[in-house]
Every structure is written in structure tokens, then in C-alpha cells.
Design a protein around this motif. Structure first.
Motif, PDB file in Angstrom:
ATOM      1  N   GLY A 248      40.041  45.691  42.826  1.00 55.77           N
ATOM      2  CA  GLY A 248      40.681  46.207  41.631  1.00 55.77           C
ATOM      3  C   GLY A 248      42.190  46.281  41.721  1.00 55.77           C
ATOM      4  O   GLY A 248      42.804  46.088  42.774  1.00 55.77           O
ATOM      5  N   ILE A 249      42.768  46.571  40.565  1.00 50.98           N
ATOM      6  CA  ILE A 249      44.199  46.863  40.437  1.00 50.98           C
ATOM      7  C   ILE A 249      44.316  48.233  39.799  1.00 50.98           C
ATOM      8  O   ILE A 249      43.696  48.499  38.764  1.00 50.98           O
TER       9      ILE A 249
ATOM     10  N   ILE B 239      38.725  46.139  37.370  1.00 44.39           N
ATOM     11  CA  ILE B 239      37.920  45.585  38.461  1.00 44.39           C
ATOM     12  C   ILE B 239      37.638  44.113  38.155  1.00 44.39           C
ATOM     13  O   ILE B 239      37.285  43.758  37.020  1.00 44.39           O
ATOM     14  N   TYR B 240      37.760  43.269  39.182  1.00 44.81           N
ATOM     15  CA  TYR B 240      37.628  41.818  39.035  1.00 44.81           C
ATOM     16  C   TYR B 240      36.471  41.304  39.886  1.00 44.81           C
ATOM     17  O   TYR B 240      36.078  41.937  40.872  1.00 44.81           O
ATOM     18  N   LYS B 241      35.941  40.143  39.493  1.00 42.87           N
ATOM     19  CA  LYS B 241      34.769  39.581  40.178  1.00 42.87           C
ATOM     20  C   LYS B 241      35.042  39.315  41.659  1.00 42.87           C
ATOM     21  O   LYS B 241      34.193  39.545  42.510  1.00 42.87           O
ATOM     22  N   THR B 242      36.219  38.794  41.956  1.00 41.95           N
ATOM     23  CA  THR B 242      36.542  38.406  43.325  1.00 41.95           C
ATOM     24  C   THR B 242      37.942  38.880  43.687  1.00 41.95           C
ATOM     25  O   THR B 242      38.760  39.215  42.821  1.00 41.95           O
TER      26      THR B 242
ATOM     27  N   LYS C  31      40.523  36.466  42.092  1.00 42.53           N
ATOM     28  CA  LYS C  31      40.824  36.737  40.680  1.00 42.53           C
ATOM     29  C   LYS C  31      41.714  37.960  40.537  1.00 42.53           C
ATOM     30  O   LYS C  31      42.604  38.013  39.695  1.00 42.53           O
ATOM     31  N   ARG C  32      41.465  38.978  41.376  1.00 41.88           N
ATOM     32  CA  ARG C  32      42.302  40.173  41.373  1.00 41.88           C
ATOM     33  C   ARG C  32      43.750  39.820  41.722  1.00 41.88           C
ATOM     34  O   ARG C  32      44.700  40.245  41.061  1.00 41.88           O
ATOM     35  N   ASN C  33      43.908  39.022  42.777  1.00 40.73           N
ATOM     36  CA  ASN C  33      45.254  38.664  43.232  1.00 40.73           C
ATOM     37  C   ASN C  33      45.983  37.785  42.230  1.00 40.73           C
ATOM     38  O   ASN C  33      47.208  37.869  42.092  1.00 40.73           O
TER      39      ASN C  33
ATOM     40  N   PHE D  39      51.954  49.225  40.315  1.00 39.53           N
ATOM     41  CA  PHE D  39      50.613  48.672  40.503  1.00 39.53           C
ATOM     42  C   PHE D  39      50.251  48.635  41.985  1.00 39.53           C
ATOM     43  O   PHE D  39      51.079  48.321  42.836  1.00 39.53           O
ATOM     44  N   ARG D  40      48.986  48.964  42.263  1.00 39.56           N
ATOM     45  CA  ARG D  40      48.455  48.918  43.628  1.00 39.56           C
ATOM     46  C   ARG D  40      47.120  48.164  43.603  1.00 39.56           C
ATOM     47  O   ARG D  40      46.266  48.445  42.749  1.00 39.56           O
ATOM     48  N   THR D  41      46.953  47.218  44.507  1.00 47.14           N
ATOM     49  CA  THR D  41      45.634  46.603  44.637  1.00 47.14           C
ATOM     50  C   THR D  41      44.769  47.496  45.506  1.00 47.14           C
ATOM     51  O   THR D  41      45.253  48.238  46.353  1.00 47.14           O
ATOM     52  N   PHE D  42      43.458  47.432  45.276  1.00 47.84           N
ATOM     53  CA  PHE D  42      42.526  48.238  46.067  1.00 47.84           C
ATOM     54  C   PHE D  42      41.190  47.519  46.159  1.00 47.84           C
ATOM     55  O   PHE D  42      40.904  46.570  45.425  1.00 47.84           O
TER      56      PHE D  42
END
Length: 303
Positions: A179-180, A275-278, A281-283, A298-301
Motif C-alpha cells: 500500500g501507499i 492497496i495495490y495487487k502487487t 503496481k504500488r511502486n 506519502f509512505r509505502t507500506f
């Protein structure tokens, strides 16, 4: 001992009614994520005649107005208002022996964000201190609840179906997710958000969605079918948040347009996530949303 006090996201959040004690009943899925506050804890026994003591040191990495919010309750402000100081002060009467407890906290989790910042700090702190007390497991849960409604969740590490005021926890299986998290430059206070719901006193009503979670929802969480969960597990606070801060509604749409399968406000705060499938895709989505909403952090998690 070095640890991370992890944030949580809410996948769905419904408030069925206001309880007679003035608190609100909730139904939600809490999921711990790998974004949090690094915390170093040192616990040392003292001579029997000594007084237990708490030594706190912090680094404030928060941005904007939140920086000053934390400064006000840090060792550079009024430390007695800090949730960790309050937790230690109330717990020390249950210590089996006098202790010196040292904390070094690096603060990244935003207050008023809805991701459990202070509650996470307190829950992980208690997790390390409870073995030095005379409290049994049931008493530990009761004590954690006295510190804050979400604190019992942070005594453990698994996703949970959460009810009561946040203190009734049923561990569940949730698939790996990417997710982001968007941290807006503004917060939403818990008190004002609950007041906006205007829930009346009433008895619990049945809900097929939240009655121990329907089988199809449990399956979707287990396999990570986030697209199926969208519009089925909703955060009831969104209708208030989107009226108060219309930018959040745009942000949620922006997550979907960047390829998210699920997007939601977290808790009663201002943080919103997709939330993203992979992981790929999130990146790929991160530069898109960062460019579109430059005022956000923004923070990726993952979880």
C-alpha cells in the motif's frame, strides 16, 4: 532492546451505536503495517529501597503542525502529558521490583492520523513491561484499555476483527498487501469525528457484514481480493471527513486512478491509504499520486 511500534490501518470501520458509558461501539478489521516508530527500551532492576524511574529521550521527525504537537509532550515540553509517561506512572504500582526504564523514541507516526500512533507506542511499551508486573493476562487487557481504546490491539502483532471499544480482538488471516499511505498536512480529531456521527443510544443491531464477518469477506481478506472488498467494507467516518476536508475525497479517487484495488480512510483520523495487487503496481503508482498531491507526505507500506 530495539523494536518498532507499528502503525495500523482499518479495513472497514462501522460505529453501530453509542454505548451507555458514553463510548462508541465499533466493528473493524485492524491490520498492523510495517511503518512505525523505532523505539529502544532498556529495563534495569534497582535496589529494593529505590523508587522506580522513567527516563525518556526522543527525536521528532514529524512535519508541519504535528512537529509542534509532539514537541509539546516530549522531554522538551511537558513530558507528563506524554502517553508513555502516563503509562509508566500508572503501571509502576504493579511492578514486582523497582525498575529504571529508559526509552529512546524516534517519532514518525502522525498524531490525529487514525493509524494508532500514540496507542502503538503505549501498547508495545506495555508488551515489554508486563512481564515485570503482577498483572495476569486479563488484568493486562483491562489496564491497556484504561490507557486508550486501541491500546489492547497493539499488545499483539496479528490482524484482528475488532469490536467493543477496540478491546475485543479476534485474530484473523489477511493476505500479504502492498500500500501507499497518505499523511495530509492536517489532522482530524477523534472527538470531533465521533461527535459528527451523532449516534444515539441504542442496542446493537445485526449486520451480515460484521456478524463475525461474512464468509465471503473472510475469504477475500485471506486471499487478498481487495477489489471485492471495496464498497463492502467502508469506513463510516469518510462521509464526515470528506465534508470537512474535500481534498481527502479527491485523494481517494486519485488512488483508484493510479491503479489501487482498495482505498480508505484509516480510523477517525486524516490518513488515507490505497492497496495495490502487487509491489510493482504500488511502486509505479507512487510517483503518480505524489505528483498529483504535492501537499501530502506519502509512505509505502506492506503487511
Amino acid at each position: 532492546m530495539f523494536t518498532i511500534t507499528h502503525a495500523k490501518i482499518n479495513i472497514g470501520l462501522v460505529i453501530p451505536y453509542k454505548r451507555e458509558d458514553g463510548l462508541h461501539e465499533i466493528r473493524s478489521v485492524f491490520v498492523p503495517i510495517d511503518f512505525g516508530d523505532p523505539m529502544e527500551i532498556q529495563i534495569q532492576s534497582l535496589p529494593k529501597e529505590s523508587e522506580s524511574r522513567f527516563l525518556f529521550r526522543s527525536e521528532n521527525h514529524l512535519l508541519g503542525y504535528r512537529h509542534s504537537l509532539f514537541e509539546a509532550v516530549s522531554e522538551r515540553g511537558e513530558l507528563s502529558r506524554n502517553i508513555l509517561t502516563k503509562t509508566f506512572t500508572q503501571l509502576k504500582n504493579h511492578f514486582l521490583e523497582p525498575l529504571e526504564v529508559r526509552i529512546h523514541l524516534q517519532k514518525f507516526l502522525p498524531p490525529e492520523g487514525g493509524i494508532g500512533g500514540g496507542s502503538s507506542n503505549a501498547g508495545v511499551f506495555l508488551r515489554h513491561l508486563f512481564p515485570f508486573t503482577n498483572l495476569n493476562p486479563e488484568e493486562q487487557i483491562h489496564f491497556a484499555k484504561s490507557i486508550g481504546a486501541d491500546v489492547p490491539f497493539f499488545l499483539q502483532t496479528s490482524p484482528c476483527f475488532v469490536s467493543g471499544i477496540g478491546d475485543i480482538l479476534e485474530p484473523i488471516s489477511v493476505a500479504k498487501g502492498y500500500g501507499i499511505l497518505a499523511i495530509p498536512p492536517f489532522g482530524l480529531s477523534t472527538g470531533s469525528m465521533y461527535a459528527g456521527l451523532q449516534k444515539s443510544l441504542q442496542k446493537p443491531y445485526g449486520s451480515e457484514v460484521w456478524k463475525s464477518l461474512a464468509e465471503d469477506l473472510i475469504r477475500s481478506l485471506h486471499v487478498g481480493d481487495w477489489a471485492y472488498l471495496q464498497n463492502r467494507l467502508e469506513n463510516e467516518f469518510e462521509k464526515i471527513a470528506f465534508q470537512t476536508q474535500p481534498l481527502l475525497k479527491e485523494l481517494k479517487l486519485g488512488f483508484f486512478e493510479s491503479g489501487a484495488d482498495f482505498a480508505s480512510l484509516s480510523g477517525s483520523g486524516s490518513c488515507l491509504y490505497g492497496i495495490y495487487k502487487t509491489e510493482e503496481k504500488r511502486n509505479e503508482a507512487l510517483p503518480n499520486v505524489s505528483h498529483r498531491f504535492p501537499e501530502m507526505e506519502f509512505r509505502t507500506f506492506s503487511f
